[in-house]
Design an enzyme around this catalytic site. Structure first.
Site: not given
Length: 407
Positions: A24, A79, A81, A83, A146, A165, A193, A226
């Protein structure tokens, strides 16, 4: 396959993305990982999944531990998202779990992403617990950290936090734990990050850290979605988040600039000379050379920002417009700031930059310096004085004195 065990019966089953270089608009020069975790207990539980293209790697790791993935009873989605959930439809189809555990907002997001009302949702909220056998999972919603759906899952008996995250970094590595990788690389990637993903949510980070303290959670291991798993000193990353979320700074100034025909570059070096003369260390970033996300990494800890840009077509140059809009979205705050630039016949860029820094609630210590065409010796002297002014304000700010904006 060598399996990575975090605690008794708890395994890493994620995927390593060695080749990703952009996330992103954030440069991921060291790749990333999409971490997922398998708890082998009376109720076998998969915590998070992976990006769609890595589903095979996830399932291969699961098979190396339990053989048949159909043995999985529960899937926890911390989460939504993509990924972390991109492979979820295929995983659910293969596993056919009893329960798909998520927050209330997580269920809403899953429905909006995948449009599957037939999945076995079990909605949990902060304080809810699910007993798996020897292990018990408890949950803490972390909305807007987030995304609205975000939550933590905590294994009470192992003092292990699945933090989605939060507390992560984009770092592809064959090592899984913080004490196995280069400390300098880890510190840089963790800073990068937070700077590029979580700066905007610093208030939520402060609230979360206060909540964790209130709940008196003992945390022995932090397993993010991550990067590496924090087992040696999880307090280290928690302390960093506390510092960053409170906008604590390191006393350095950044001179961030773009140039067309070298005039603004000359001004930038004169400003930097003034900073150094007045005793404030600095770093220089030419936006034609440095990626926006690397500049933001330095901004996170800096005490002062000095932006320089020539005027092009009654506005900022593309490099500066790109960078400042990126920074604007992340909303760093509590910094000393000033702007400068060269121009040919209109000169709007300095005012435009200053207005954005005001919007970010930075303290503007100089009304802005403009030079038409090529700077003279006198003009460069004014740039040095601008550096002195920024340095004086920075020192006062670091001493806890009140510094008022001049615009």
């Amino acid at each position: 396959m060598k399996n990575t065990e975090l605690a008794k019966g708890i395994y890493w089953v994620g995927a390593i993305d060695w080749n990703i270089r952009d996330f992103h608009g954030y440069s991921t020069n060291r790749g990333s990982t999409y971490n997922a975790y398998l708890i082998v207990d009376d109720k076998i539980t998969l915590v998070d999944t992976v990006k769609a293209k890595f589903k095979g790697e996830l399932m291969h790791r699961i098979r190396s531990i339990i053989g048949d993935p159909k043995q999985i009873d529960y899937i926890v989605v911390n989460h939504v998202e993509m990924d972390h959930s991109g492979s979820l439809p295929e995983v659910i189809a293969e596993v056919q779990p009893e329960k798909l555990i998520c927050s209330k907002m997580g269920q809403k997001a899953l429905l909006q992403h995948f449009h599957r009302e037939d999945w076995p949702y079990q909605v949990v909220g902060s304080g809810d617990e699910i007993k798996l056998g020897e292990h018990t999972l408890s949950f803490l919603e972390t909305r807007m950290l987030h995304w609205p759906d975000s939550m933590f899952a905590y294994v009470k008996d192992e003092q292990l936090l699945f933090s989605n995250d939060a507390f992560g970094e984009h770092l592809a590595t064959s090592e899984r734990f913080d004490d196995e990788v280069d400390a300098g690389v880890l510190a840089h990637e963790t800073t990068k990050y937070y700077a590029n993903i979580l700066t905007l949510y610093s208030q939520q980070v402060r609230n979360l850290l206060a909540k964790v303290a209130e709940l008196k959670l003992d945390i022995k291991t932090i397993a993010p979605d991550h990067g590496v798993i924090w087992r040696k000193d999880p307090g280290r990353i928690i302390a960093s988040y506390k510092r960053w979320s409170n906008y604590e700074s390191n006393g350095r100034a950044l001179v961030i600039y773009d140039t067309m025909w070298e005039s603004t570059r000359k001004m930038a070096f004169a400003v930097a000379e003034g900073l150094l003369e007045a005793g404030v260390p600095y770093d220089m970033f030419d936006l034609a050379v440095h990626h926006r996300s690397d500049v933001m990494t330095a901004v996170l800890d800096a005490s002062a920002l000095v932006l320089g840009c020539p005027t092009l077509n009654n506005g900022m140059t593309p490099h500066m417009a790109d960078y400042i809009q990126y920074m604007r979205g992340l909303r760093p705050s509590r910094k000393i700031a000033a702007c400068f630039g060269s121009y040919g016949w209109s000169g709007e860029s300095v005012k435009m930059m200053t207005e954005i820094l005001q919007e970010l609630k930075m303290t503007i210590c100089h009304p802005g310096l403009r030079v038409q065409y090529v700077p003279t010796h006198a003009n460069l002297h004014d740039c040095v004085e601008l550096g002195h002014t920024v340095a004086k304000a920075t020192k006062a700010f670091l001493a806890g004195e009140q510094v008022e904006s001049v615009v």
